[in-house]
Design a protein around this motif. Sequence first.
Motif, mmCIF file in Angstrom:
data_model
loop_
_atom_site.group_PDB
_atom_site.id
_atom_site.type_symbol
_atom_site.label_atom_id
_atom_site.label_comp_id
_atom_site.label_asym_id
_atom_site.label_seq_id
_atom_site.Cartn_x
_atom_site.Cartn_y
_atom_site.Cartn_z
ATOM 1 N N PHE B 89 41.260 38.781 45.470
ATOM 2 C CA PHE B 89 41.873 39.795 46.332
ATOM 3 C C PHE B 89 40.991 40.047 47.539
ATOM 4 O O PHE B 89 39.800 40.328 47.400
ATOM 5 C CB PHE B 89 42.041 41.121 45.586
ATOM 6 C CG PHE B 89 43.064 41.102 44.494
ATOM 7 C CD1 PHE B 89 42.708 40.786 43.195
ATOM 8 C CD2 PHE B 89 44.389 41.412 44.764
ATOM 9 C CE1 PHE B 89 43.646 40.776 42.175
ATOM 10 C CE2 PHE B 89 45.338 41.413 43.759
ATOM 11 C CZ PHE B 89 44.965 41.089 42.462
ATOM 12 N N LEU B 100 40.626 51.566 49.282
ATOM 13 C CA LEU B 100 40.688 50.232 49.862
ATOM 14 C C LEU B 100 42.148 49.819 50.030
ATOM 15 O O LEU B 100 43.009 50.223 49.260
ATOM 16 C CB LEU B 100 39.995 49.231 48.953
ATOM 17 C CG LEU B 100 38.499 49.443 48.728
ATOM 18 C CD1 LEU B 100 37.983 48.450 47.691
ATOM 19 C CD2 LEU B 100 37.738 49.301 50.022
ATOM 20 N N PHE B 102 44.408 46.565 49.757
ATOM 21 C CA PHE B 102 44.305 45.243 49.141
ATOM 22 C C PHE B 102 45.392 44.307 49.644
ATOM 23 O O PHE B 102 46.522 44.728 49.937
ATOM 24 C CB PHE B 102 44.448 45.362 47.618
ATOM 25 C CG PHE B 102 43.229 45.892 46.926
ATOM 26 C CD1 PHE B 102 43.067 47.254 46.744
ATOM 27 C CD2 PHE B 102 42.260 45.031 46.445
ATOM 28 C CE1 PHE B 102 41.945 47.746 46.101
ATOM 29 C CE2 PHE B 102 41.137 45.514 45.804
ATOM 30 C CZ PHE B 102 40.979 46.883 45.627
ATOM 31 N N GLY B 103 45.056 43.022 49.674
ATOM 32 C CA GLY B 103 46.066 41.993 49.825
ATOM 33 C C GLY B 103 46.756 41.768 48.490
ATOM 34 O O GLY B 103 46.410 42.380 47.476
ATOM 35 N N SER B 104 47.729 40.872 48.487
ATOM 36 C CA SER B 104 48.561 40.668 47.296
ATOM 37 C C SER B 104 47.887 39.788 46.257
ATOM 38 O O SER B 104 48.406 39.647 45.156
ATOM 39 C CB SER B 104 49.907 40.069 47.695
ATOM 40 O OG SER B 104 49.709 38.853 48.385
ATOM 41 N N GLY B 105 46.754 39.213 46.585
ATOM 42 C CA GLY B 105 46.037 38.387 45.612
ATOM 43 C C GLY B 105 46.449 36.927 45.669
ATOM 44 O O GLY B 105 47.608 36.605 45.952
#
Lengths: 116, 112
Positions: B89, B100, B102-105
């Motif tokens: 991530f 934070l 986060f991106g989608s992973g």
Amino acid sequence: NAGVTQTPKFQVLKTGQSMTLQCAQDMNHEYMSWYRQDPGMGLRLIHYSVGAGITDQGEVPNGYNVSRSTTEDFPLRLLSAAPSQTSVYFCASSPLGGRSPYNEQFFGPGTRLTVL
Amino acid sequence: GNSVTQMEGPVTLSEEAFLTINCTYTATGYPSLFWYVQYPGEGLQLLLKATKADDKGSNKGFEATYRKETTSFHLEKGSVQVSDSAVYFCALGQVGRRALTFGSGTRLQVQP
């Protein structure tokens, strides 16, 4: 140190039931938070707390309540579970001071919740 | 608002291959950037971070450079191992915001 612990690891609920997800940390961190993780969407912040007696809403707070009576514990309550709350829930903690959120966040192992 | 975009996975590589996972961000000001890793059945762990432009974060053979001109923070490793199989991530944080973003992973699968 146990770090951040979460219970239960797995839970299945029926629509309308209530439950509390437990989170505890033994690092004396002021900041604690709850995230939900859904496929393709990363982690989204539900609620957070910067100290005992202080909580605030995150990005997706609807349907969830929190309280912070001690530094160590930060439970997440679902008052009336809905299928849309099926997700993996992570609790995280971090020390404050300095240039937070530059401080590392420490995550628990997660609770996988299914609402039928 | 802030956002983080990661390449979609899964990324499947053979052992000892070179890894790149792309991450770009949108934010005002000067965010800090992070890579977290999630091993199967576990919570997220901080892998590396960079707090200002041109900083390079590194850990366990992974590296990422904070590129303000391209708003990117791509993760690289020269030779992946089976034990690197995990979800990665990308995330950003800003002063004044406690959480934070986060991106989608990106799921990485390394085959022997």
